[in-house]
Design an enzyme around this catalytic site. Structure first.
Site, mmCIF file in Angstrom:
data_model
loop_
_atom_site.group_PDB
_atom_site.id
_atom_site.type_symbol
_atom_site.label_atom_id
_atom_site.label_comp_id
_atom_site.label_asym_id
_atom_site.label_seq_id
_atom_site.Cartn_x
_atom_site.Cartn_y
_atom_site.Cartn_z
ATOM 1 N N HIS A 176 13.900 136.275 -31.527
ATOM 2 C CA HIS A 176 14.940 135.318 -31.636
ATOM 3 C C HIS A 176 14.317 134.029 -32.091
ATOM 4 O O HIS A 176 13.677 133.542 -31.671
ATOM 5 C CB HIS A 176 15.708 135.220 -30.180
ATOM 6 C CG HIS A 176 16.642 134.322 -29.905
ATOM 7 N ND1 HIS A 176 17.975 134.719 -30.521
ATOM 8 C CD2 HIS A 176 16.803 132.924 -29.555
ATOM 9 C CE1 HIS A 176 18.841 133.877 -30.219
ATOM 10 N NE2 HIS A 176 18.306 132.672 -29.679
ATOM 11 N N ASP A 223 16.115 130.550 -33.084
ATOM 12 C CA ASP A 223 17.122 129.558 -33.268
ATOM 13 C C ASP A 223 17.302 128.905 -34.616
ATOM 14 O O ASP A 223 16.230 128.365 -35.169
ATOM 15 C CB ASP A 223 16.968 128.618 -32.063
ATOM 16 C CG ASP A 223 17.281 129.243 -30.537
ATOM 17 O OD1 ASP A 223 18.198 130.088 -30.590
ATOM 18 O OD2 ASP A 223 16.520 128.589 -29.590
ATOM 19 N N ASP A 262 22.107 135.390 -27.161
ATOM 20 C CA ASP A 262 21.611 134.156 -26.541
ATOM 21 C C ASP A 262 22.767 133.147 -27.116
ATOM 22 O O ASP A 262 22.870 132.450 -27.926
ATOM 23 C CB ASP A 262 20.436 133.542 -27.204
ATOM 24 C CG ASP A 262 20.068 132.010 -26.595
ATOM 25 O OD1 ASP A 262 20.539 131.626 -25.363
ATOM 26 O OD2 ASP A 262 19.417 131.059 -27.333
ATOM 27 N N HIS A 305 24.313 128.578 -32.370
ATOM 28 C CA HIS A 305 24.632 128.343 -30.797
ATOM 29 C C HIS A 305 23.506 127.267 -30.091
ATOM 30 O O HIS A 305 23.858 127.074 -28.913
ATOM 31 C CB HIS A 305 24.412 129.664 -29.936
ATOM 32 C CG HIS A 305 22.927 130.395 -30.111
ATOM 33 N ND1 HIS A 305 22.715 131.380 -31.033
ATOM 34 C CD2 HIS A 305 21.685 129.997 -29.353
ATOM 35 C CE1 HIS A 305 21.571 131.867 -30.718
ATOM 36 N NE2 HIS A 305 20.828 131.034 -30.079
#
Ligand code: ZN
Length: 1025
Positions: A249, A251, A361, A566
């Site tokens: 993951h 970001d 997420d 997000h």
């Protein structure tokens, strides 16, 4: 029974004995002989520069112990090394121990990263000759550079140190033995003391300890053999299967800026590619088209390797979206574009569309997502974050998720409650034990690999899971793919439950409000792109030679979509990211304004003045698909602004001559001040009474006299709360903030009349929030307008405070209605159950409404998302003041507008939805030559329930438009879409603009006929003739 205590004693002794084995000494043997580097030099730069540029720089000698930095700089090291001849045939590693994330370059290509302490150059580097490498060390950690805690604002002056650099011989047999011991002892520990297999694991470890002499490597193979024999004891058929998939993951921006994410992607995926070379069965799932696009542009060599492994089915693009966006705040069209831009990228670059939406997420999931997924070729969904809900545990891990329109997708939450597992026994056991759908489902997903800041899987994780492939006592852990996993579920998912409506995350409710400027810019840029597309489409339909700005629009959309990531749109990022985001919004505004001008010039160039002295008329453009009657402000040739009441046709334009206002209002606005300083504003539709502090003490419908403010209550009441979350500052607002409610009551400037009436009346007042913060509000009432508008300015300099405005209303209902993407939903106004009170702060788009039978009140807004209705009090959340991860978040000046609209009947009948659009999409006003020109309407829709949301050029060919409509009332309706454009063919299509094989619509005199079910979104390709 008497045997058990003996067994316990025996086990305790055995465990103690095994643990006295010198594991530390064994792990010290992981590295054998060492050898220093030939030379080491470095140069530092505040910029993130390409390799080619870096190697041109002047490198100065460097040594172990040197410090470099500060934060966000990059230190490039030139490493010269030579592997001793006598190491031939051995596995050689470069041990590199420094702070900061690092990439290794060899022969102009990124080849490896610093993973943990060491870099395995292994087989890559078996050359006795000398070799040069470059290390690109970023002056930030995996999670940025927070000062003190992870989410604290970054420390700008952090220094980084080089602790150790040397060549070492890596002893693979020691590594294998250590992993054997780890798995066995973890099984002994986590299977439970009464468990037969736990005993066997402990006993096997004991036997290995008996055999193993740390000082004598020749004893290691026999010990390893014992472990292998244990791991080869197979499961029965009924055992649960875990579908392990590598994941990372990343970001796209969070505690580090966008630019660093580009390097994070490269660092993480270089590791993945190296692992794939060594582990043919290893699969890795990779979401977010934007990140792949970054690597395509910045690391073409690496990207080519990624595409190779994608063809082999190991590197698996997933998700179908441009970025993993926030699941609540982007509007319906933005969500469509996330999929459209994403799926197109995956199709072009990897030859196929994704079949699953991947959003591990995010801070909640809109109830409109299932329909949008379905429309974009997606019927499967994977996420994880809902396990973070603070109050209620979601009852399923595998289920069908049904949206507000009835569309359904197959959803899975990995039951291990993580998207960054490391392949531990404990995680695999949690995956089985925590599964809420036992019996109905015997398969789960485990996503492994360091995440959030990137990193991804490691060889050690793979080595662990290889051992757990099929071991009696543990779930089967198999490398798998999303397609394999979901296909199994689809084969035997007949017993699955269905969850209908939104997936509400009972945490991070502050993200609807934090970083108000980002949210306002998002709303504004959604509007700008809407308007540019509508007007450019009309221009194209009128003149086929019009250069529709497809490439520029793609760039602007991608910037907007990126900012919907997000941690950006929710406002949970550092200051650097917020600044980047504002720069992107500025680009959208500037370019959008230019594109609007070009479209207008093409559409009505003949009406536009050649010189300012000739501009006596006004042309007004309406980008919404219904006729509007509104008061506008226009600039006269003299330079003075005047008001006019105009009626403008649906999605088109009207020209108004100079002189008198085009329409005269049946009832002018009147503002009347009383002796006590209170003021009454009235326009024949509504009448409001405001006290000297700006409270609305009465608001009623003139025709019926129906009052909306309860006796003795004040609407438009500003309230301030202490807002101190437990940890996640920018993210959370806790329920206990409600206990600290304080009305804002310090008057700075009492209410006064600004515009006494006529076409517009307005009044103004100022309130002091604290010594550092002040609110100034202009309350505006326009002729014929059914709502009272509050143009609000706030100077905001608070710490951990939350500002809201409250509207107690005279309407009673168990539920309030909130707008979401392409529709609306209801949430309770009471706190009966834990599921109800956990929604003490919710999100909403342009409007919310509290209605009883026959009457209700709607609150509209132009840039806010946080809301709540408790009892009969509607609140709009205005500003927060978190200090982590950005101390400057929301400090300074704000301007926003909200409006209150009392209405008879339902909100659907009263037109609340349309008025909320009108508040958000102001009419465009331009001076025009004084020529006569009939009004021109490009589109209109016959049913008030149906909104024509989007008109744009189709991806191909260029003479096709896409019109996207949705049913907004929650009703089954048939409507006509009428157009004056030269349409020769109309075909329904999906959200990816692929024509339905049976979607040909007959063209009739009234246009095309469309049938809608509640909240259905329909897209139509309009082929221009
Ligand atoms: Zn994230």
């Amino acid at each position: 029974a008497s045997l058990l205590p003996v067994l316990d004693v025996w086990r305790t002794n055995l465990a103690a004995k095994v643990h006295r084995f010198n594991f530390l000494a064994l792990s010290h043997r992981l590295f054998g002989d060492t050898c220093p580097l030939v030379s080491l030099s470095c140069f530092q730069t505040p910029q993130r520069i390409p390799y080619d540029e870096a190697v041109q720089q002047e490198f100065r000698p460097a040594a172990v112990g040197d410090a470099f930095g500060p934060t966000w700089w990059t230190c490039w090291f030139k490493v010269e090394l030579s592997i001793p001849r006598e190491w031939a045939g051995k596995e050689v590693h470069l041990l590199w121990d420094s702070d900061g994330e690092a990439m290794v370059w060899r022969d102009s290509q990124p080849v490896q990263v610093r993973g943990g302490e060491e870099i395995s150059l292994g087989a890559l580097l078996w050359v006795p000759a000398s070799l040069n490498l470059y290390m690109e060390v970023a002056c930030n950690g995996l999670f940025g550079a927070g000062k003190g805690t992870m989410i604290a604002p970054p420390d700008p002056d952090k220094k980084f140190t080089l602790n150790k650099v040397e060549l070492v011989v890596f002893n693979r047999d020691v590594h294998e033995l250590l992993v054997d011991f780890e798995i066995l002892l973890d099984m002994a520990k986590h299977l439970g003391e009464k468990n037969q297999r736990s005993f066997q694991a402990l006993y096997t470890a004991n036997q290995m300890v008996n055999l193993c002499d740390v000082t004598d490597p020749s004893t290691f193979p026999a010990a390893h053999q014992l472990a292998s024999a244990f791991f080869s004891q197979r499961n029965g058929e009924s055992q649960h299967t875990i579908h392990a998939m590598g994941h990372c993951h990343i970001d796209s921006a969070w505690l580090w800026p966008y630019e660093e994410s580009i390097r994070k992607c490269a660092r993480s995926w270089v590791t993945v590619v190296r692992l794939m070379e060594k582990n043919p069965g290893f699969t890795f799932t990779c979401s977010q088209a934007q990140q792949l696009e970054w690597v395509r542009n910045w690391y073409p060599g690496l990207y080519a390797q990624i595409q190779d492994f994608a063809r082999k089915g190991q590197f698996i693009p997933v998700g179908g979206t441009w970025v993993e966006m926030d699941g609540n705040l982007p509007n319906g069209e933005s969500m469509v574009r996330q999929f459209l831009q994403g799926q197109r990228f995956f199709q072009e670059q990897f030859g196929k569309l994704c079949t699953e939406f991947w959003l591990p997420d995010t801070f909640g999931y809109s109830a409109q997502l299932p329909q949008l997924m379905r429309g974009c070729g997606i019927w499967r969904f994977l996420t994880q974050k809902l396990s973070w809900s603070l109050v209620n545990t979601f009852p399923h891990h595998t289920f069908f998720w049904e949206g507000i329109d009835g569309s359904s997708v197959l959803a899975h939450f990995p039951p291990g409650d993580s998207y960054g597992m490391q392949g531990f026994v404990e995680e695999m056991l949690k995956t089985v034990n925590n599964n809420k759908d036992k019996g109905r489902v015997n398969h789960s997903v485990a996503l492994f690999g360091f995440g959030d800041g990137g990193g991804g899987p490691t060889q050690k994780m793979l080595d662990r899971m290889k051992r757990m492939k099929d071991v009696d006592g543990l779930p089967r852990v198999q490398m798998s793919t999303p397609d394999q996993f979901f296909s199994v579920l689809e084969r035997d998912g007949s017993q699955l439950y269905t969850w209908i409506g939104e997936l509400f995350l009972e945490l991070h409710n502050g993200t609807y409000t934090t970083q108000a400027q980002i949210k306002k810019s998002n709303r504004e840029c959604e509007r700008i792109l809407h308007d540019v597309e509508v007007l450019s489409s009309l221009a194209l339909a009128q003149k086929s030679a019009f250069p529709y700005p497809a490439t520029k629009l793609q760039r602007l959309w991608r910037l907007l979509l990126l900012n919907q990531f997000h941690d950006v749109l929710p406002g949970t990022c550092i200051q650097l990211v917020a600044e980047d985001a504002m720069t992107y919004y500025e680009e959208i505004r500037a370019m959008g304004t230019l594109l609007l001008k070009e479209a207008v010039q093409s559409l009505i160039g003949k009406l536009l003045p050649t010189g300012s002295e000739t501009a006596e008329s006004t042309v007004i453009m309406n980008t919404l698909p219904w006729e509007r009657t509104e008061v506008i402000s226009r600039t006269r040739p003299t330079g003075a602004d005047t008001l006019a009441l105009v009626k403008v046709c649906s999605m088109g334009y009207s020209v108004f001559p100079s002189g008198l206002g085009p329409l005269t209002s049946p009832a002018p606005v009147a503002c009347v001040e009383s002796l006590d300083g209170s003021i009454t504003m009235e326009n024949g539709v509504i009448a409001a009474h405001l006290d000297s502090m700006g409270h609305v003490t009465s608001l009623h419908l003139v025709s019926s006299g129906r009052e909306s403010v309860p006796e003795g209550s004040c609407a438009n009441q500003f309230v301030i709360f202490d807002d101190i979350p437990l940890y996640w500052d920018a993210w959370d607002v806790m329920d206990y903030h409600l206990e600290t409610r304080k009305p804002v009551t310090t008057l700075v400037k009492p209410l006064e009349i600004i515009l006494p009436g006529g076409l517009r009346g307005s009044v103004r007042f100022s309130l002091q929030i604290s010594e550092k913060s002040i609110i100034t509000q202009e309350v505006i009432l326009d002729a014929m307008c059914p709502y009272l508008r509050f143009l609000t300015q706030v100077e905001w300099n608070e710490a951990h405070k939350f500002l809201k405005v409250e509207f107690p209303v005279q309407a009673r209902s168990m539920n309030a209605t909130y707008e979401i993407q392409f529709g609306h939903l209801q949430r309770p106004t009471h706190w009966n159950t834990s599921w109800d009170w956990a929604r003490f702060e919710v999100w909403s788009h342009k409007w919310m409404d509290l209605s009883e039978h026959g009457f209700g009140v709607a609150l509209l807004n132009d840039s806010k998302y946080g809301a709540s209705v408790h009892g009969n009090t509607m609140s709009l959340s205005l500003l927060r003041a978190p200090k982590s991860p950005d101390t400057t978040a929301d400090m300074g000046h704000h301007q926003f507008t909200y409006a209150v609209m009392p209405h008879l009947g339902s909100f659907q009948e009263a037109g609340v939805i349309r008025y909320a659009y009108c508040l958000n999409f102001p009419l465009h006003t331009m001076p025009a030559d004084s020529v006569q020109c009939p009004a021109w309407s490009a589109f209109c829709v016959s049913s008030p329930a149906v909104v024509l949301e989007t008109v744009k050029q189709a991806s191909a060919p260029r003479s096709v438009l896409v019109a996207r409509l949705y049913e907004s009332h929650g009703s089954t309706v048939v409507t006509w879409l009428q157009t004056c454009l030269p349409v020769k063919e109309a075909i329904t299509c999906d959200l990816l603009e692929q024509a339905d094989p049976t979607g040909h619509l007959p063209l009739k005199e009234l246009g095309v006929e469309l049938s809608f079910t509640p909240f259905q979104v329909i897209s139509v390709l309009l082929v221009l003739g």
